[in-house]
Scaffold this motif. Structure first.
Motif, PDB file in Angstrom:
ATOM      1  N   TRP A  14      14.083-178.406  59.362  1.00 54.39           N
ATOM      2  CA  TRP A  14      14.254-179.822  59.051  1.00 54.39           C
ATOM      3  C   TRP A  14      12.910-180.468  58.790  1.00 54.39           C
ATOM      4  CZ3 TRP A  14      19.014-181.863  58.395  1.00 54.39           C
ATOM      5  CH2 TRP A  14      20.083-181.127  58.893  1.00 54.39           C
ATOM      6  N   ARG A  15      12.895-181.427  57.858  1.00 52.25           N
ATOM      7  CA  ARG A  15      11.676-182.206  57.608  1.00 52.25           C
ATOM      8  C   ARG A  15      12.048-183.680  57.595  1.00 52.25           C
ATOM      9  NH1 ARG A  15      11.457-183.735  52.124  1.00 52.25           N
ATOM     10  NH2 ARG A  15      12.867-182.498  50.845  1.00 52.25           N
ATOM     11  N   ARG A  16      11.162-184.479  58.121  1.00 52.60           N
ATOM     12  CA  ARG A  16      11.388-185.916  58.248  1.00 52.60           C
ATOM     13  C   ARG A  16      10.969-186.629  56.967  1.00 52.60           C
ATOM     14  NH1 ARG A  16       9.769-188.573  63.746  1.00 52.60           N
ATOM     15  NH2 ARG A  16      11.442-187.138  64.246  1.00 52.60           N
ATOM     16  N   SER A  17      11.675-187.683  56.652  1.00 54.14           N
ATOM     17  CA  SER A  17      11.331-188.485  55.491  1.00 54.14           C
ATOM     18  C   SER A  17       9.904-188.996  55.602  1.00 54.14           C
ATOM     19  CB  SER A  17      12.289-189.680  55.387  1.00 54.14           C
ATOM     20  OG  SER A  17      11.796-190.628  54.466  1.00 54.14           O
ATOM     21  N   SER A  20       9.663-192.511  57.059  1.00 54.81           N
ATOM     22  CA  SER A  20      10.014-192.793  58.441  1.00 54.81           C
ATOM     23  C   SER A  20       8.778-193.252  59.197  1.00 54.81           C
ATOM     24  CB  SER A  20      10.576-191.538  59.115  1.00 54.81           C
ATOM     25  OG  SER A  20      11.773-191.163  58.496  1.00 54.81           O
ATOM     26  N   CYS A  27      14.788-192.720  61.406  1.00 53.47           N
ATOM     27  CA  CYS A  27      14.267-191.544  60.717  1.00 53.47           C
ATOM     28  C   CYS A  27      15.398-190.680  60.167  1.00 53.47           C
ATOM     29  CB  CYS A  27      13.430-190.701  61.663  1.00 53.47           C
ATOM     30  SG  CYS A  27      12.026-191.590  62.373  1.00 53.47           S
ATOM     31  N   GLU A  29      16.152-186.920  58.437  1.00 54.53           N
ATOM     32  CA  GLU A  29      15.617-185.581  58.224  1.00 54.53           C
ATOM     33  C   GLU A  29      16.527-184.833  57.271  1.00 54.53           C
ATOM     34  OE1 GLU A  29      13.360-184.556  62.361  1.00 54.53           O
ATOM     35  OE2 GLU A  29      15.478-184.038  62.239  1.00 54.53           O
ATOM     36  N   SER A  43      17.201-188.149  62.956  1.00 54.34           N
ATOM     37  CA  SER A  43      16.231-187.442  63.795  1.00 54.34           C
ATOM     38  C   SER A  43      16.376-187.787  65.271  1.00 54.34           C
ATOM     39  CB  SER A  43      14.805-187.721  63.333  1.00 54.34           C
ATOM     40  OG  SER A  43      14.486-189.080  63.531  1.00 54.34           O
TER      41      SER A  43
END
Length: 71
Positions: A14-17, A20, A27, A29, A43
């Motif tokens: 997973w990667r966060r925006s 965010s 947040c 993801e 998130s």
């Protein structure tokens, strides 16, 4: 779109925006590497369910958000 988190393996990366905030606020993801779909989750609830969008629907959403920001 599906609300079934079982469709997304627990080992998904997973990667966060990038939009965010760093205080743990709102947040989103996403997980890459799923052909034709994009899993999205909150998130703050990493063990909750994920929404799985078709790639065309997600692209349309992102384009609309970008267009709204530039207006």
């Amino acid at each position: 779109m599906t609300h079934d988190s079982r469709a997304v393996p627990s080992a998904a990366a997973w990667r966060r925006s990038s939009y965010s905030n760093t205080q743990g606020g709102d947040c989103v993801e996403v997980a890459d590497g799923f052909p034709g779909v994009l899993p999205v989750r909150d998130s703050k609830r990493p063990h909750g369910s994920a929404l799985v969008f078709g790639a065309p629907a997600w692209s349309a959403f992102v384009n609309e958000v970008k267009a709204d920001r530039s207006a």
